[in-house]
Structures are given as structure tokens and as C-alpha cells.
Design a protein around this motif. Structure first.
Motif, mmCIF file in Angstrom:
data_model
loop_
_atom_site.group_PDB
_atom_site.id
_atom_site.type_symbol
_atom_site.label_atom_id
_atom_site.label_comp_id
_atom_site.label_asym_id
_atom_site.label_seq_id
_atom_site.Cartn_x
_atom_site.Cartn_y
_atom_site.Cartn_z
ATOM 1 N N ALA A 1 0.020 -37.158 5.100
ATOM 2 C CA ALA A 1 -1.152 -37.105 4.222
ATOM 3 C C ALA A 1 -2.208 -36.155 4.773
ATOM 4 N N PHE A 2 -2.520 -36.270 6.053
ATOM 5 C CA PHE A 2 -3.554 -35.409 6.627
ATOM 6 C C PHE A 2 -3.049 -33.988 6.842
ATOM 7 N N THR A 3 -1.749 -33.819 7.130
ATOM 8 C CA THR A 3 -1.191 -32.471 7.239
ATOM 9 C C THR A 3 -1.266 -31.757 5.897
ATOM 10 N N SER A 4 -0.945 -32.473 4.829
ATOM 11 C CA SER A 4 -1.002 -31.901 3.492
ATOM 12 C C SER A 4 -2.428 -31.555 3.091
ATOM 13 N N ALA A 5 -3.375 -32.455 3.375
ATOM 14 C CA ALA A 5 -4.771 -32.207 3.003
ATOM 15 C C ALA A 5 -5.374 -31.089 3.846
ATOM 16 N N GLY A 6 -5.147 -31.126 5.158
ATOM 17 C CA GLY A 6 -5.740 -30.130 6.038
ATOM 18 C C GLY A 6 -5.207 -28.738 5.807
ATOM 19 N N ASN A 7 -3.952 -28.638 5.335
ATOM 20 C CA ASN A 7 -3.358 -27.336 5.038
ATOM 21 C C ASN A 7 -3.444 -26.976 3.556
ATOM 22 N N THR B 1 6.459 -26.712 0.474
ATOM 23 C CA THR B 1 5.668 -26.971 1.686
ATOM 24 C C THR B 1 5.557 -25.733 2.576
ATOM 25 N N LEU B 2 6.446 -24.770 2.421
ATOM 26 C CA LEU B 2 6.260 -23.480 3.075
ATOM 27 C C LEU B 2 5.110 -22.720 2.431
ATOM 28 N N PHE C 1 -6.890 -20.769 14.294
ATOM 29 C CA PHE C 1 -5.677 -21.550 14.525
ATOM 30 C C PHE C 1 -5.989 -23.003 14.887
ATOM 31 N N LEU C 2 -7.117 -23.253 15.550
ATOM 32 C CA LEU C 2 -7.425 -24.601 16.027
ATOM 33 C C LEU C 2 -8.019 -25.506 14.951
ATOM 34 N N VAL C 3 -8.525 -24.923 13.864
ATOM 35 C CA VAL C 3 -9.201 -25.735 12.844
ATOM 36 C C VAL C 3 -8.264 -26.780 12.249
ATOM 37 N N THR C 4 -7.133 -26.345 11.718
ATOM 38 C CA THR C 4 -6.256 -27.273 11.014
ATOM 39 C C THR C 4 -5.662 -28.347 11.918
ATOM 40 N N PRO C 5 -5.129 -28.029 13.114
ATOM 41 C CA PRO C 5 -4.643 -29.108 13.980
ATOM 42 C C PRO C 5 -5.717 -30.139 14.319
ATOM 43 N N THR C 6 -6.946 -29.678 14.510
ATOM 44 C CA THR C 6 -8.031 -30.622 14.799
ATOM 45 C C THR C 6 -8.238 -31.579 13.637
ATOM 46 N N ILE C 7 -8.259 -31.047 12.420
ATOM 47 C CA ILE C 7 -8.442 -31.885 11.237
ATOM 48 C C ILE C 7 -7.288 -32.866 11.079
ATOM 49 N N VAL C 8 -6.062 -32.380 11.220
ATOM 50 C CA VAL C 8 -4.878 -33.210 10.990
ATOM 51 C C VAL C 8 -4.784 -34.336 12.019
ATOM 52 N N LEU C 9 -4.894 -33.988 13.294
ATOM 53 C CA LEU C 9 -4.708 -34.994 14.344
ATOM 54 C C LEU C 9 -5.890 -35.959 14.415
ATOM 55 N N ALA C 10 -7.113 -35.449 14.236
ATOM 56 C CA ALA C 10 -8.273 -36.339 14.245
ATOM 57 C C ALA C 10 -8.252 -37.272 13.046
ATOM 58 N N VAL D 1 6.771 -30.067 9.148
ATOM 59 C CA VAL D 1 6.758 -28.908 10.040
ATOM 60 C C VAL D 1 6.383 -27.638 9.269
ATOM 61 N N ASP D 2 6.909 -27.508 8.041
ATOM 62 C CA ASP D 2 6.572 -26.333 7.228
ATOM 63 C C ASP D 2 5.061 -26.198 7.066
ATOM 64 N N MET D 3 4.402 -27.320 6.810
ATOM 65 C CA MET D 3 2.941 -27.278 6.655
ATOM 66 C C MET D 3 2.256 -27.050 7.995
ATOM 67 N N MET D 4 2.796 -27.642 9.046
ATOM 68 C CA MET D 4 2.192 -27.462 10.374
ATOM 69 C C MET D 4 2.287 -26.020 10.861
ATOM 70 N N LEU D 5 3.273 -25.274 10.367
ATOM 71 C CA LEU D 5 3.366 -23.852 10.716
ATOM 72 C C LEU D 5 2.156 -23.075 10.220
#
Length: 548
Positions: free
Chosen positions: A450-456, A332-333, A413-422, A356-360
Motif C-alpha cells: 500500500a505505501f509502496t504504491s502510494a509513495g511511487n 507496476t513497472l 532517490f531517498l524521498v520515496t524509500p523514506t515515505i514507504v518505510l516510514a 519490486v517493480d515499484m521499488m525500482l
């Protein structure tokens, strides 16, 4: 002690190959000579290997190649029942075909199905395995293009995408996979194309497999290019990971390319110490993650683990907690997504660490190519913050970080958090969170994972959630598509902007970006940005579960 020796031996091995393998990749992406096979490919596709591309042309080449790849793979999956070596399997449904085509072209390799009971040999080899190579090559090519932007002297070009794609595939990924396939077959992995063959596992139990090139697919998978596995349990299966030493090799291969790419960066910008600084940031974050993941699992928080003395639920008993947790952190890192244990069964805080590893942003060391360009974006943000602190225009490697550059870095930087949280919010708003095995905080963690994994573009999962539905396949497919190509376009736009600049000389006010101070600043900026963005979601999921 055995667990720590396992980790220390990995560190020693990665340090040992950093220079020779990094130097080899540098020669691959920087050389001017083309071999016979490469020249044949250029003639076949009508490419002039000497033609340099601006960032716009480079980006259009990436998008065109990836679009054609998605369409081809989608058609391949939909027509499977009419193809040779289909093993009698039906055509893949439209929503699974969409999800799978996007997944493998974006180097996510998320699988909402069991490979051994869904895909025939031809689709596995000529469809999925081909994308394992070329999608990884795309990531490395984009990272190299960004580095060329930093190294450029004002020309405005970034190289040639088709040359980068061809060379990386033929000179780096393919030779490594051939070599490791032989090693894996010696270790006991099955290399089999005869469907329906009975073979015997290492424990002597007769198993029936549908066939497939398991060893070669495993070699591709563990080079950090593929989270998908032939068997649904991935590297927990004895055919895919027979022994403790193959488990070590797989983790080493996951980390090999992304940890060596900073050497390529240092060589290309003419300052090896800059590469060491980037590698140091990766190492600090990776070691901290592995230590925390292993520590949380060994501590065994929770009533049942504390009662029995270990958190072995979902672990691979052949490898134990430390080796399994190290694999979870490494996968996941990076953007590999392969697993040798069941992340959904980890303790609350231990299961939080892969998220968290993916969210980094998967930057420690990250996916092949994607980790390097993601970390360089964070370095740009760091020098911008440092410039604000001292009241001067920020610079990085002799290039001014002006309004255009920081806007591109911020949007990246904002692309992935937007995808994951939305995406997570949409799943709950539409009631599709009901497919999660659990309710409450852990159910939220399953959806968030699931969305953290897909978005990253990772591909692993808290597999207690059922995602093989039209809504999930469509939503996660969109998350993978946007999470891959929006950042790539922004990275190439930044590379083009940097390439047009002429370098400015260093002065006494220039921030040294090769010293421990800068390494610490990048680590701090990375953690703070992730905390500010994702802490509320984590507080409702794994943190709430852990505190309860």
C-alpha cells in the motif's frame, strides 16, 4: 508458448512505434507554432507562450496548478450531491475526498472506493477524467524540462510549463484517447451515460450498471495515466476489458508513451544513441521483471498451486497466467496501477515482483514522464559512481556532475524509500495494520504494498487490506502528495543547475554513455540501490512467505 508470443508481439509493436511516435512527441514539445485552441487557452489564463521560465518559476507553476487542482477536485467531491448527474449519490466523505483529490492530481489514481457506487457522472468526467489528462501532462512536462536542462547551452531556462501542459494534453493524450475509445467501443466496451441501464455481457448474463463513460475512461486509464477504474475489479471486468486482444492493447498503451520518451530525449540532446541507451536500460529491467513474474506464477509455489498444477487463484480465467502476469508487471513497472488480476492472490514470490517493480522507482519504463526523469537521475548517479572509480569529475552529456547535482540526485532517490518505510512502520506502530486481511509475512506485504504504491504514485494494491478509514486515507494521501511533488521539485532544481552550465567538450577520459557498458552499469546501480534500501523489508514480507 502462447504467453511468450504475447510478450514478443508486444516488444515488436513497441519497437515499431518507438521512432515515429517518439519523433511526433519531440515535435510537439519542441515546436514554436501554436494552434488556435492553444492560443485561446493562453489568452484565457494570461500566459505569454514566448516567455521562458527558470527552474524556480517552472516549479512554482507546477505546484500552483496542482494545488488549485486539489482544492477544486476536493470541493467537487464534497458537493457531489448538489451537482447535476450525481445519480443520487451522497457527498463524498471528507477523508475519501482528500485521498481521492490528492490521488488523481498526483497521477496515482488510488481508489479506496468503488467508482460505480460512489461517484456520479459529472464528478467522474469533469473531475477525475480531467485530472487523468493534466496530471499525466505534468509528468511529461517535468521530464521534458529536465532534458532541456541537459540540452541547454548555459541559458538557465527550461521552457514554459503552461505551454508544455497545453500542448501535451491537446496534441498527445487527447487524440490518442479519442482514437482508442473508438477501438474499445468496437471491441465491446460500454459507452453509456444512462444510469440504471440493463445491458448484456459477452457471456449473455444480464448485468446492471449505474452508467458512465466506461470506454473513454478505459482509454485514459491504459495510456499509463490512470490506475482507477469505473468498476471495482478494474480491467478484470468484461465491460472494461472484453477480450484477449483488448488485454493486449491495454498493455501496449500502458507502455507506449514511457517507452517512446527516450526517443524524445535523444532528439532533444542531439544524440539519438543516448535515447537508445536509456531505452535499453528500460527494456532490460522490464523483460527481466516480466520473465520473473510469469515464471514465478507458472511455477506455482505453494501447497495448493502445486496440488492443482497452476496458480490460478485471483487470475482472470479469460487471459490465463502469462497474460495476467504480464499485465501485472507492466502496470507496476509504470505508474499506471490498472490490474486485470488480483495481485494479493499471487504466489509469494510472484506477488513480490510487482512490489519490486515499484521499488525500482518505476523506471522500466516508468510512469508517463516520471519514468524518464527517474531513470535520468539514476544515470547521473551512475556517472558519479564511475567518476569516483577512475578519479575524475563525472560528466553526463557534456554537463559536469558536481556536488550540487549529486546532492539533488541523492535526495531524489531517498524521498520515496523514506515515505514507504516510514509509512509502513507507522501503520504497525499505530495498530492500523489490523485492517489487513492476513497476519504474518503476507499481512506485512499488504501494508508494504500500500505505501509502496502510494509513495511511487502507482495506484494498484494488495487489495486484501481495507484502506477506507480516516487513518489510511490521510496517511496514503500524504504519501502520494510527498511522493509526487518533492521529487518533482528536486528534478527541476537539477534541471536548472544543468541549464546554467555551458557544455564541456568530450575527452579521452569521458565515460561513453551510449554503449552497452553504461547500460549495464545503470541497470546494476538501479538494482543495487533498491536492494540496499528495501531488502530488509522484503525479507520480512514476501521473501519470508516464499521461503516458508
Amino acid at each position: 508458448m502462447a504467453g511468450w508470443l504475447f510478450v514478443i508481439s508486444l516488444i515488436v509493436a513497441l519497437v515499431a512505434v518507438y521512432r515515429p511516435f517518439g519523433d511526433y512527441m519531440f515535435r510537439v514539445v519542441s515546436g514554436s507554432r501554436h494552434n488556435v485552441a492553444e492560443r485561446g487557452i493562453y489568452r484565457l489564463v494570461g500566459v505569454d507562450p514566448a516567455a521562458e521560465q527558470t527552474w524556480g518559476v517552472y516549479a512554482r507553476s507546477v505546484l500552483a496548478f496542482s494545488t488549485v487542482s486539489i482544492l477544486f477536485l476536493y470541493a467537487f467531491l464534497r458537493l457531489q450531491d448538489k451537482l447535476w448527474l450525481s445519480l443520487g449519490f451522497d457527498a463524498v466523505t471528507s477523508h475519501i475526498a482528500w485521498n481521492t483529490a490528492v490521488s488523481f492530481v498526483t497521477n496515482t489514481n488510488w481508489q479506496a472506493y468503488s467508482g460505480e457506487s460512489t461517484m456520479g457522472h459529472l464528478v467522474q468526467m469533469a473531475g477525475l477524467s480531467v485530472q487523468n489528462f493534466v496530471s499525466a501532462s505534468v509528468g511529461i512536462a517535468v521530464a521534458v524540462a529536465l532534458v532541456r536542462g541537459f540540452a541547454a547551452r548555459g541559458g538557465g531556462t527550461l521552457g514554459n510549463f503552461w505551454v508544455d501542459l497545453t500542448r501535451i494534453t491537446l496534441r498527445v493524450l487527447l487524440p490518442l484517447c479519442v482514437l482508442i475509445t473508438i477501438v474499445f467501443m468496437v471491441a465491446g466496451m460500454v459507452q453509456n451515460l444512462s444510469g440504471g441501464t440493463d445491458v448484456t455481457t459477452l457471456t449473455g448474463a444480464a448485468q446492471h450498471i449505474t452508467g458512465g463513460p466506461v470506454a473513454s475512461q478505459e482509454a485514459i486509464k491504459e495510456l499509463g495515466t490512470n490506475g482507477g477504474g469505473f468498476y471495482n475489479v478494474n480491467s478484470a471486468h468484461p465491460f472494461e476489458n472484453p477480450t484477449a486482444w483488448t488485454n493486449w492493447i491495454e498493455i501496449f498503451l500502458i507502455l507506449l508513451i514511457p517507452f517512446s520518451l527516450p526517443r524524445v530525449f535523444g532528439r532533444m540532446v542531439g544524440q539519438n544513441r543516448q535515447g537508445y541507451a536509456i531505452a535499453a536500460v528500460m527494456a532490460v529491467l522490464a523483460i527481466a521483471s516480466i520473465a520473473l513474474t510469469v515464471g514465478f506464477e507458472l511455477h506455482g509455489s505453494g501447497t495448493v498451486p502445486q496440488a492443482v498444477g497452476a496458480a490460478m487463484e485471483g487470475k482472470e480465467v479469460r487471459f490465463g497466467i502469462p497474460n495476467s502476469a504480464t499485465f501485472a508487471a507492466a502496470t507496476t513497472l509504470t505508474s499506471t496501477g490498472a490490474v486485470d488480476s488480483f495481485h494479493d492472490s499471487y504466489t509469494a514470490l510472484g506477488g513480490m515482483m510487482p512490489i519490486v517493480d515499484m521499488m525500482l522507482g518505476e523506471v522500466a519504463p516508468g510512469g508517463v514522464g516520471a519514468g524518464l526523469y527517474g531513470l535520468l537521475i539514476l544515470a547521473v548517479i551512475t556517472v558519479f559512481v564511475a567518476g569516483l572509480m577512475v578519479g575524475r569529475t563525472p560528466e553526463y552529456l557534456g554537463k559536469k556532475i558536481s556536488a550540487r547535482e549529486i546532492k539533488l540526485a541523492s535526495l531524489y532517490f531517498l524521498v520515496t524509500p523514506t515515505i514507504v518505510l516510514a509509512g509502513t512502520a507507522a501503520a504497525f506502530a499505530t495498530g492500523n495494520n489490523s485492517t489487513a486481511l492476513n497476519t504474518g509475512a503476507h499481512g506485512l506485504s499488504e501494508v508494504l504494498y500500500a505505501f509502496t504504491s502510494a509513495g511511487n504514485n502507482n495506484g494498484s494494491a494488495f487489495a486484501g487490506i481495507t484502506v477506507n478509514t480516516p487513518w489510511w486515507d490521510t496517511a496514503l494521501g500524504l504519501a502520494m502528495l510527498l511522493g509526487r511533488f518533492l521529487p518533482i521539485v528536486l528534478v527541476l532544481a537539477l534541471a536548472g543547475s544543468l541549464a546554467r552550465q555551458k557544455p564541456v567538450p568530450e575527452s579521452e577520459g569521458t565515460l561513453p554513455t551510449h554503449q552497452p557498458l553504461f547500460v549495464g552499469m545503470v541497470v546494476g546501480v538501479t538494482i543495487v540501490l533498491v536492494a540496499l534500501t528495501f531488502l530488509p523489508a522484503l525479507a520480512l514480507g514476501p521473501l519470508a512467505e516464499g521461503l516458508s
